[in-house]
Design a protein around this motif. Structure first.
Motif, PDB file in Angstrom:
ATOM      1  N   ARG A  36      40.406  49.992  55.695  1.00  9.18           N
ATOM      2  CA  ARG A  36      41.062  50.838  54.690  1.00  9.18           C
ATOM      3  C   ARG A  36      42.325  50.172  54.114  1.00  9.18           C
ATOM      4  NH1 ARG A  36      42.910  55.843  55.497  1.00  9.18           N
ATOM      5  NH2 ARG A  36      42.257  56.486  53.422  1.00  9.18           N
ATOM      6  N   ARG A  37      42.325  48.871  54.156  1.00  2.00           N
ATOM      7  CA  ARG A  37      43.391  48.082  53.533  1.00  2.00           C
ATOM      8  C   ARG A  37      42.783  47.110  52.532  1.00  2.00           C
ATOM      9  NH1 ARG A  37      48.122  46.849  57.938  1.00  2.00           N
ATOM     10  NH2 ARG A  37      48.130  48.932  58.866  1.00  2.00           N
ATOM     11  N   SER A  38      43.584  46.761  51.536  1.00  2.00           N
ATOM     12  CA  SER A  38      43.158  45.779  50.537  1.00  2.00           C
ATOM     13  C   SER A  38      44.343  44.890  50.184  1.00  2.00           C
ATOM     14  CB  SER A  38      42.643  46.466  49.267  1.00  2.00           C
ATOM     15  OG  SER A  38      41.616  47.381  49.550  1.00  2.00           O
ATOM     16  N   ALA A  39      44.051  43.743  49.576  1.00  4.50           N
ATOM     17  CA  ALA A  39      45.114  42.850  49.117  1.00  4.50           C
ATOM     18  C   ALA A  39      44.595  41.987  47.978  1.00  4.50           C
ATOM     19  CB  ALA A  39      45.612  41.967  50.250  1.00  4.50           C
ATOM     20  N   GLN A  40      45.515  41.573  47.111  1.00  7.14           N
ATOM     21  CA  GLN A  40      45.198  40.658  46.018  1.00  7.14           C
ATOM     22  C   GLN A  40      46.252  39.556  45.978  1.00  7.14           C
ATOM     23  OE1 GLN A  40      45.605  43.538  42.894  1.00  7.14           O
ATOM     24  NE2 GLN A  40      43.401  43.854  42.675  1.00  7.14           N
ATOM     25  N   ILE A  41      45.800  38.343  45.757  1.00  2.50           N
ATOM     26  CA  ILE A  41      46.706  37.219  45.480  1.00  2.50           C
ATOM     27  C   ILE A  41      46.344  36.691  44.102  1.00  2.50           C
ATOM     28  CG2 ILE A  41      47.387  34.865  46.094  1.00  2.50           C
ATOM     29  CD1 ILE A  41      46.783  35.536  49.012  1.00  2.50           C
ATOM     30  N   LYS A  42      47.352  36.547  43.239  1.00  3.21           N
ATOM     31  CA  LYS A  42      47.130  36.017  41.898  1.00  3.21           C
ATOM     32  C   LYS A  42      47.854  34.676  41.765  1.00  3.21           C
ATOM     33  CE  LYS A  42      46.862  40.697  40.020  1.00  3.21           C
ATOM     34  NZ  LYS A  42      47.498  41.719  39.146  1.00  3.21           N
ATOM     35  N   ASP A  43      47.059  33.609  41.767  1.00  2.66           N
ATOM     36  CA  ASP A  43      47.575  32.251  41.550  1.00  2.66           C
ATOM     37  C   ASP A  43      48.683  31.832  42.518  1.00  2.66           C
ATOM     38  OD1 ASP A  43      46.167  30.696  39.861  1.00  2.66           O
ATOM     39  OD2 ASP A  43      47.277  31.212  38.056  1.00  2.66           O
ATOM     40  N   ALA A  87      33.815  26.150  35.928  1.00  4.60           N
ATOM     41  CA  ALA A  87      34.517  25.212  35.050  1.00  4.60           C
ATOM     42  C   ALA A  87      34.474  25.675  33.604  1.00  4.60           C
ATOM     43  CB  ALA A  87      33.876  23.828  35.155  1.00  4.60           C
ATOM     44  N   ASP A  88      33.802  26.796  33.341  1.00  5.57           N
ATOM     45  CA  ASP A  88      33.515  27.177  31.961  1.00  5.57           C
ATOM     46  C   ASP A  88      34.401  28.293  31.413  1.00  5.57           C
ATOM     47  OD1 ASP A  88      31.590  25.285  32.043  1.00  5.57           O
ATOM     48  OD2 ASP A  88      29.880  26.609  31.733  1.00  5.57           O
ATOM     49  N   GLY A  89      35.484  28.618  32.112  1.00  7.81           N
ATOM     50  CA  GLY A  89      36.362  29.694  31.665  1.00  7.81           C
ATOM     51  C   GLY A  89      37.514  29.204  30.798  1.00  7.81           C
ATOM     52  N   SER A  90      38.316  30.162  30.345  1.00  6.83           N
ATOM     53  CA  SER A  90      39.512  29.865  29.557  1.00  6.83           C
ATOM     54  C   SER A  90      40.672  29.494  30.469  1.00  6.83           C
ATOM     55  CB  SER A  90      39.907  31.104  28.736  1.00  6.83           C
ATOM     56  OG  SER A  90      41.232  30.999  28.270  1.00  6.83           O
ATOM     57  N   LYS A  91      41.395  28.446  30.106  1.00  2.00           N
ATOM     58  CA  LYS A  91      42.553  28.044  30.904  1.00  2.00           C
ATOM     59  C   LYS A  91      43.727  28.996  30.739  1.00  2.00           C
ATOM     60  CE  LYS A  91      41.681  23.210  31.826  1.00  2.00           C
ATOM     61  NZ  LYS A  91      42.264  21.857  31.963  1.00  2.00           N
ATOM     62  N   ALA A  92      43.619  29.924  29.794  1.00  2.00           N
ATOM     63  CA  ALA A  92      44.675  30.926  29.621  1.00  2.00           C
ATOM     64  C   ALA A  92      44.633  31.966  30.735  1.00  2.00           C
ATOM     65  CB  ALA A  92      44.533  31.612  28.270  1.00  2.00           C
ATOM     66  N   MET A  93      43.538  32.054  31.446  1.00  2.00           N
ATOM     67  CA  MET A  93      43.376  33.009  32.545  1.00  2.00           C
ATOM     68  C   MET A  93      43.893  32.396  33.837  1.00  2.00           C
ATOM     69  SD  MET A  93      39.738  34.620  33.744  1.00  2.00           S
ATOM     70  CE  MET A  93      39.631  36.106  34.711  1.00  2.00           C
ATOM     71  N   THR A  94      44.342  33.247  34.775  1.00  2.00           N
ATOM     72  CA  THR A  94      44.797  32.748  36.075  1.00  2.00           C
ATOM     73  C   THR A  94      43.712  31.882  36.711  1.00  2.00           C
ATOM     74  OG1 THR A  94      43.998  34.748  37.152  1.00  2.00           O
ATOM     75  CG2 THR A  94      46.331  34.677  36.592  1.00  2.00           C
ATOM     76  N   LYS A  95      44.155  30.851  37.437  1.00  4.81           N
ATOM     77  CA  LYS A  95      43.196  29.916  38.017  1.00  4.81           C
ATOM     78  C   LYS A  95      42.578  30.454  39.305  1.00  4.81           C
ATOM     79  CE  LYS A  95      42.516  25.225  39.691  1.00  4.81           C
ATOM     80  NZ  LYS A  95      43.116  23.959  40.139  1.00  4.81           N
ATOM     81  N   GLU A  96      43.408  31.004  40.188  1.00  4.58           N
ATOM     82  CA  GLU A  96      42.907  31.415  41.502  1.00  4.58           C
ATOM     83  C   GLU A  96      43.250  32.882  41.772  1.00  4.58           C
ATOM     84  OE1 GLU A  96      44.122  28.551  44.493  1.00  4.58           O
ATOM     85  OE2 GLU A  96      43.819  26.905  43.064  1.00  4.58           O
ATOM     86  N   TYR A  97      42.218  33.647  42.122  1.00  3.31           N
ATOM     87  CA  TYR A  97      42.383  35.078  42.353  1.00  3.31           C
ATOM     88  C   TYR A  97      41.632  35.440  43.631  1.00  3.31           C
ATOM     89  CZ  TYR A  97      42.144  40.129  41.451  1.00  3.31           C
ATOM     90  OH  TYR A  97      42.238  41.499  41.542  1.00  3.31           O
ATOM     91  N   ILE A  98      42.325  36.070  44.564  1.00  5.17           N
ATOM     92  CA  ILE A  98      41.752  36.378  45.874  1.00  5.17           C
ATOM     93  C   ILE A  98      41.882  37.873  46.131  1.00  5.17           C
ATOM     94  CG2 ILE A  98      41.966  35.974  48.376  1.00  5.17           C
ATOM     95  CD1 ILE A  98      43.565  33.361  46.433  1.00  5.17           C
ATOM     96  N   GLU A  99      40.794  38.491  46.590  1.00  4.31           N
ATOM     97  CA  GLU A  99      40.807  39.892  47.012  1.00  4.31           C
ATOM     98  C   GLU A  99      40.276  39.968  48.443  1.00  4.31           C
ATOM     99  OE1 GLU A  99      39.847  42.528  43.081  1.00  4.31           O
ATOM    100  OE2 GLU A  99      38.143  41.528  44.043  1.00  4.31           O
ATOM    101  N   VAL A 100      40.907  40.832  49.259  1.00  4.77           N
ATOM    102  CA  VAL A 100      40.462  41.019  50.640  1.00  4.77           C
ATOM    103  C   VAL A 100      40.426  42.519  50.942  1.00  4.77           C
ATOM    104  CG1 VAL A 100      40.884  40.444  53.067  1.00  4.77           C
ATOM    105  CG2 VAL A 100      41.533  38.816  51.284  1.00  4.77           C
ATOM    106  N   PHE A 101      39.403  42.942  51.689  1.00  4.15           N
ATOM    107  CA  PHE A 101      39.209  44.346  52.016  1.00  4.15           C
ATOM    108  C   PHE A 101      38.863  44.486  53.496  1.00  4.15           C
ATOM    109  CE2 PHE A 101      37.649  43.216  47.833  1.00  4.15           C
ATOM    110  CZ  PHE A 101      38.273  44.118  46.986  1.00  4.15           C
ATOM    111  N   GLY A 102      39.377  45.519  54.140  1.00  6.03           N
ATOM    112  CA  GLY A 102      39.010  45.799  55.532  1.00  6.03           C
ATOM    113  C   GLY A 102      39.929  46.818  56.161  1.00  6.03           C
TER     114      GLY A 102
END
Length: 270
Positions: A183-190, A166-181
């Motif tokens: 030899r593949r990777s993925a990112q979801i941004k907001d 709860a202590d971050g800046s609201k100017a930054m993306t709210k939800e960030y997801i990374e997945v690895f497995g």
């Protein structure tokens, strides 16, 4: 009417679910399903006594287009996955009803459950263990701590880290997801953008236009599940995610990892 939708304050959810099941209704309930293990016991008893009605909790992110694209990317991977989810949740006043221990149950139980379910959906497995640590603030009890790191293991060997702050800046993306497995990777941004990687290549970087966290698709899938008789999310998954969320507060309080054991809500409920 065959269905009941429960969108009231958190402390009313469990009893309303039990009442709806007793009346032989299908139930949609906004998260959280329950605030305590004893409430989960009551729900399991009501569900067991009924046997025909479906329960659905409003875990919409598993139905988001970005989540479905990510799952498709890892569909052929046989090895366990590694997940990192970071939620820059923003400040909420202690006067807000969600911060009332009895009514709202705090932000981890009230909102953190979303991300435990999302991780469970991505790895297609239920939570096995959970360990929580939180930043130390004199005015924050374990229940109301909203700066947490969770470590989860799943039955299929996958692992996840969830950082909720709860202590971050609201100017930054709210939800960030990374997945690895595999030899593949993925990112979801907001839930607005998804990037997919394989081997040494970035194979897709797609902006989804508008943010879509899956609410509409969730309702469509829920209704379809009622019509077909096959729930869109398995009952055991909903209960296991809810139990893991509640146990995260106990883990934070006592400082040890906990087994997310379904017998905790099944004991004396059969």
């Amino acid at each position: 009417n065959d269905v009941v939708a429960i969108t009231s304050r958190h402390d009313t959810h469990a009893k309303a679910v039990c009442d709806a099941l007793a009346a032989k209704k299908h139930v949609y309930v906004e998260k959280p399903l329950a605030l305590s293990v004893s409430e989960l016991k009551d729900i399991h008893q009501a569900y067991t006594n009924n046997g025909k009605s479906q329960i659905m909790v409003g875990f919409n992110r598993r139905f988001a287009p970005a989540t479905l694209k990510l799952k498709e990317h890892f569909a052929s991977v046989k090895s366990p996955l590694v997940i990192n989810i970071r939620i820059n949740a923003g400040f909420v006043s202690s006067e807000h009803w969600t911060q009332d221990p009895q009514i709202g149950g705090g932000r981890m139980i009230g909102e953190g459950c979303h991300f435990i379910d999302l991780a469970s959906a991505i790895v297609s497995s239920n939570v096995k263990t959970i360990y929580a640590v939180g930043s130390s603030k004199n005015e924050k009890s374990a229940l109301l701590n909203d700066n947490l790191c969770l470590a989860l293991t799943f039955n299929n060997g996958s692992i996840a880290n969830i950082t909720y702050t709860a202590d971050g800046s609201k100017a930054m993306t709210k939800e960030y997801i990374e997945v690895f497995g595999g030899r593949r990777s993925a990112q979801i941004k907001d839930f607005k953008e998804i990037s997919l990687f394989e081997g040494n290549k970035n194979i897709k970087n797609k902006k989804l236009g508008t943010q879509d966290k899956g609410q509409k698709s969730m309702i469509e899938n829920w209704l379809k599940g009622i019509q077909t008789g096959v729930p869109c999310v398995d009952y055991s998954t909903l209960m296991q995610t809810s139990l893991a969320t509640i146990l995260s507060i106990e883990s934070l309080s006592i400082g040890v990892p906990l087994n997310v054991d379904s017998n905790l809500y099944k004991i004396n409920s059969s």
